[in-house]
Scaffold this motif. Structure first.
Motif, PDB file in Angstrom:
ATOM      1  N   LEU A  25       0.590  -1.269   0.278  1.00 33.89           N
ATOM      2  CA  LEU A  25      -0.068   0.177  -0.010  1.00 33.89           C
ATOM      3  C   LEU A  25       0.824   1.289  -0.092  1.00 33.89           C
ATOM      4  O   LEU A  25       1.344   1.749   1.058  1.00 33.89           O
ATOM      5  CB  LEU A  25      -1.096   0.540   1.169  1.00 33.89           C
ATOM      6  CG  LEU A  25      -1.823   1.343   1.388  1.00 33.89           C
ATOM      7  CD1 LEU A  25      -3.232   1.165   0.176  1.00 33.89           C
ATOM      8  CD2 LEU A  25      -2.954   1.532   2.595  1.00 33.89           C
ATOM      9  N   ALA A  26       0.345   1.824  -1.634  1.00 35.59           N
ATOM     10  CA  ALA A  26       1.181   2.977  -1.430  1.00 35.59           C
ATOM     11  C   ALA A  26       1.023   4.246  -1.515  1.00 35.59           C
ATOM     12  O   ALA A  26       1.160   5.346  -1.395  1.00 35.59           O
ATOM     13  CB  ALA A  26       2.911   2.901  -2.788  1.00 35.59           C
ATOM     14  N   SER A  27      -0.196   4.720  -1.174  1.00 24.70           N
ATOM     15  CA  SER A  27      -1.113   5.729  -1.352  1.00 24.70           C
ATOM     16  C   SER A  27      -2.355   5.357  -0.221  1.00 24.70           C
ATOM     17  O   SER A  27      -3.198   4.248   0.165  1.00 24.70           O
ATOM     18  CB  SER A  27      -1.305   6.008  -2.102  1.00 24.70           C
ATOM     19  OG  SER A  27      -2.860   4.996  -2.963  1.00 24.70           O
ATOM     20  N   THR A  28      -3.697   6.960   0.376  1.00 21.24           N
ATOM     21  CA  THR A  28      -4.724   6.589   0.497  1.00 21.24           C
ATOM     22  C   THR A  28      -5.951   6.594  -0.361  1.00 21.24           C
ATOM     23  O   THR A  28      -6.904   6.326  -0.290  1.00 21.24           O
ATOM     24  CB  THR A  28      -5.256   8.110   1.038  1.00 21.24           C
ATOM     25  OG1 THR A  28      -4.700   8.923   0.219  1.00 21.24           O
ATOM     26  CG2 THR A  28      -4.254   8.835   2.358  1.00 21.24           C
ATOM     27  N   VAL A  29      -5.523   6.243  -1.940  1.00 23.85           N
ATOM     28  CA  VAL A  29      -6.056   5.831  -2.635  1.00 23.85           C
ATOM     29  C   VAL A  29      -7.468   4.787  -2.561  1.00 23.85           C
ATOM     30  O   VAL A  29      -8.476   4.762  -2.609  1.00 23.85           O
ATOM     31  CB  VAL A  29      -5.984   5.711  -4.010  1.00 23.85           C
ATOM     32  CG1 VAL A  29      -6.733   5.829  -5.744  1.00 23.85           C
ATOM     33  CG2 VAL A  29      -5.183   7.837  -4.896  1.00 23.85           C
TER      34      VAL A  29
END
Length: 634
Positions: free
Chosen positions: A304-308
């Motif tokens: 997981l690399a973003s809040t998207v």
């Protein structure tokens, strides 16, 4: 060859105020391409360095039959200047490894290499032989059993099967490689352990199913304006214990114009869990949403690399007539003059509560004010566990809250292990539910220089009431000692000098030996190559060089340390990560392994309401986050 493809290595990095510092090209990428696509060209983003840092280029290509694995890293570095250097670690044909490294300070954006032509020509075409070998590059997974076979060059007798680990500069890759070699061996790097800003290592042969996973690792808490979402980040890494999996835990609390984010990534013994998004309380007004994942299907599967995946912009709502203060405040009551926000139409209640988050490296007590459609104290909707975090909530007045002395100190100098320093604090703090008073003092003394760090305030005790002195590392090497106290009566954290620590230290004069080491302890910077040389005490056999990341109790500070090392020791902390209220992580040069220990995350500074830490302008946490992070597009 075909026209050179263009890679875009894009970074968005805020410019830093202050003294004149270099600007450098910035970005990192790892990609597998067909060899016919060479040469590759690229463009990069930019960043402003810390004063004294230079710009660096690191480029590595592994050629493997018809494929190439390309690694590009550009950015700021504290390393000394180095002329552009090309190294052929293993020459082709067959498997070949070649690298380029450059460190410069003569001008902005001097790390300007933008093409693989900087490495010169790769292997030349040769007559085919009779040996066929599978050819494969695979990140985080075994090569497939039906890997495409390649006819090796004439005279080649061996099929290579190995794992390359690349760590540093934003690259955290475990690369499975199969290909052709002229003779048996497991030495593609020809003994090299560092290429530019990357640590590299290699292993060959069969891999047990019980081989530990590697996971993305770190923690982050941050408050941002809602207009700044979505957020992106990069993380560190860690090697798990056998049987452990990788986990992602993310919670977002939306509160009018602000969002609070708590993120934990790392290893876990929990059972596998598919990625799950849970809406604990829907907006408008205060809303809470979370994401959790546990996986074992490959290295760094907690990607997981973003809040998207769990956040979308809130819908427009009609304003109502109720106004409520809106606040996120960690460890402090919300200010009485908190900014008021117009609640959505139909909302009748102003929320005032405290959220406690415990686990996965997050130990936070968050005061929250905002808008709700009806009275209540149930933002989590009955949830008590989110991923690796235990969560709880309380509302209403806090009549039984403790009052504690509050203050921080961070001093550099010498003689701190001889004469007591003043450690009184005039400030006071009202604690949150479940917190007690604490005071923590840490001394790091390398001889000619020393650091004394202290904190007084509220905190969560990791056990019962406690008080004591700990000697983490003692002469004849570097001295690292601490005092800590957790107590549960008003203003009980009342030690007024560093004598509470010094009284437990022994001061026998050292007998000089034969080893000399650079000695330095530096806050917010690297030790200079001209650090003071000291003659170490007798029995010292080697020098120490490492870094501490210290967070908690109102302080967040990176420290660089050099000095004499006690015999048969490599670490100053011996894997200890908690010293009183401080979370401390150590990375160090291991003379034998040449590897650094795992770091935790290093967050961006929070908003001004999260006093007192951010009043110092210090970054939170102990593992390197970028917001926004390196955005890569090919």
């Amino acid at each position: 060859m075909s026209p050179a493809p263009l890679l875009t290595v894009l970074v968005v990095t805020a410019l830093l105020p202050g003294a004149r510092a270099l600007q450098c090209q910035k970005g990192s990428i790892e990609t597998v391409r067909d060899a016919l696509e060479l040469p590759l060209n690229w463009t990069a983003g930019q960043e402003t360095c810390v004063e004294g840092q230079g710009c660096q280029d690191t480029l590595m290509i592994i050629e493997n039959g018809h494929q190439v694995n390309v690694v590009i890293i550009k950015g700021c570095t504290a390393a000394e200047d180095q002329e552009a250097q090309v190294t052929r670690h293993r020459a082709g044909p067959g498997l070949s490894v070649i690298s380029y490294h450059h460190v410069c300070r003569q001008a902005d954006f001097c790390n300007a290499v933008s093409t693989t032509k900087a490495l010169g020509d790769l292997s030349t075409t040769t007559a085919p032989g009779t040996l066929r070998c599978p050819v494969c590059f695979s990140r985080g997974q075994p090569c497939p059993e039906d890997s495409r076979e390649h006819i090796c060059p004439a005279g080649y007798t061996h099929c290579y099967d190995g794992v390359l680990k690349l760590r540093g500069g934003g690259i955290f890759s475990t690369l499975r490689v199969q290909g052709c070699l002229p003779r048996p061996g497991c030495n593609l790097f020809n003994g090299t352990q560092t290429i530019g800003v990357m640590d590299v290592s290699e292993s060959c042969g069969p891999r047990s199913d019980a081989q530990p996973l590697e996971c993305q690792k770190g923690t982050l808490e941050i408050v941002k304006g809602i207009s700044e979402l979505p957020l992106r980040w990069t993380t560190g890494h860690q090697t798990c214990e056998a049987g452990e999996g990788c986990q992602d835990t993310l919670m977002i609390v939306e509160n009018g114009p602000q969002v609070y984010l708590a993120l934990s990534k790392g290893c876990t013994a929990a059972q596998d869990q598919e990625a799950s998004v849970m809406e604990h309380r829907l907006g408008p007004g205060l809303s809470v949403v979370s994401y959790s994942l546990v996986c074992r299907h490959g290295n760094f599967c907690n990607g997981l690399a973003s809040t998207v995946p769990l956040w979308a912009p809130p819908p427009d709502t009609a304003p109502g007539t109720l106004r409520c203060p809106v606040c996120f405040s960690r460890g402090q009551p919300c200010p009485e003059d908190s900014r008021e926000h117009i609640c959505p139409a139909g909302y009748t209640h102003c929320y005032d509560g405290t959220l406690s988050l415990r686990g996965g490296g997050i130990f936070s007590t968050l005061r929250v004010q905002g808008c709700l459609p009806r009275p209540g104290c149930n933002l989590f909707n009955g949830t008590q566990t989110i991923g690796v975090m235990d969560v709880s909530e309380s509302c209403g007045p806090r009549s039984d809250a403790l009052t504690c002395f509050q203050g921080v100190t961070l001093q550099s100098g010498s003689g701190f292990n001889q004469d007591p320093e003043d450690w009184s604090a005039n400030g006071k703090q009202t604690c949150n539910v479940g917190e007690v008073c604490q005071e923590t003092l840490l001394l790091i003394d390398v001889g000619p220089s020393a650091i004394l760090a202290g904190s007084k305030g509220c905190g969560v005790a990791r056990g019962q009431e406690s008080q004591g002195v700990s000697i983490h590392s003692r002469p004849p090497g570097i001295l690292v000692a601490s005092y800590s106290r957790f107590c549960s009566s008003n203003l009980c954290n009342n030690a007024n000098s560093s004598s509470v620590l010094l009284s437990s230290l022994q001061r026998a004069p050292p007998v000089p030996g034969d080893v000399q080491c650079p000695a330095c302890v530096q806050i917010f910077g690297s030790c200079s190559s001209r650090s003071t040389l000291v003659t170490c005490p007798k029995s010292v056999t080697h020098c120490y060089r490492g870094n501490f990341q210290m967070f908690g109790g109102g302080l967040s500070s990176p420290l660089t340390i050099q000095g004499c090392m006690a015999p048969n020791s490599a670490s100053l902390l011996n894997r200890i990560q908690n010293i009183g209220i401080f979370s401390v992580t150590e990375s160090f040069e291991n003379k034998e392994a040449k590897k650094a220990k795992n770091f935790q995350l290093n967050s961006a500074a929070l908003c001004a309401c999260l006093a007192p830490v951010w009043r110092l302008g210090l970054a939170l946490g102990v593992m390197s986050f970028s917001l926004p992070a390196n955005l890569i597009s090919l």
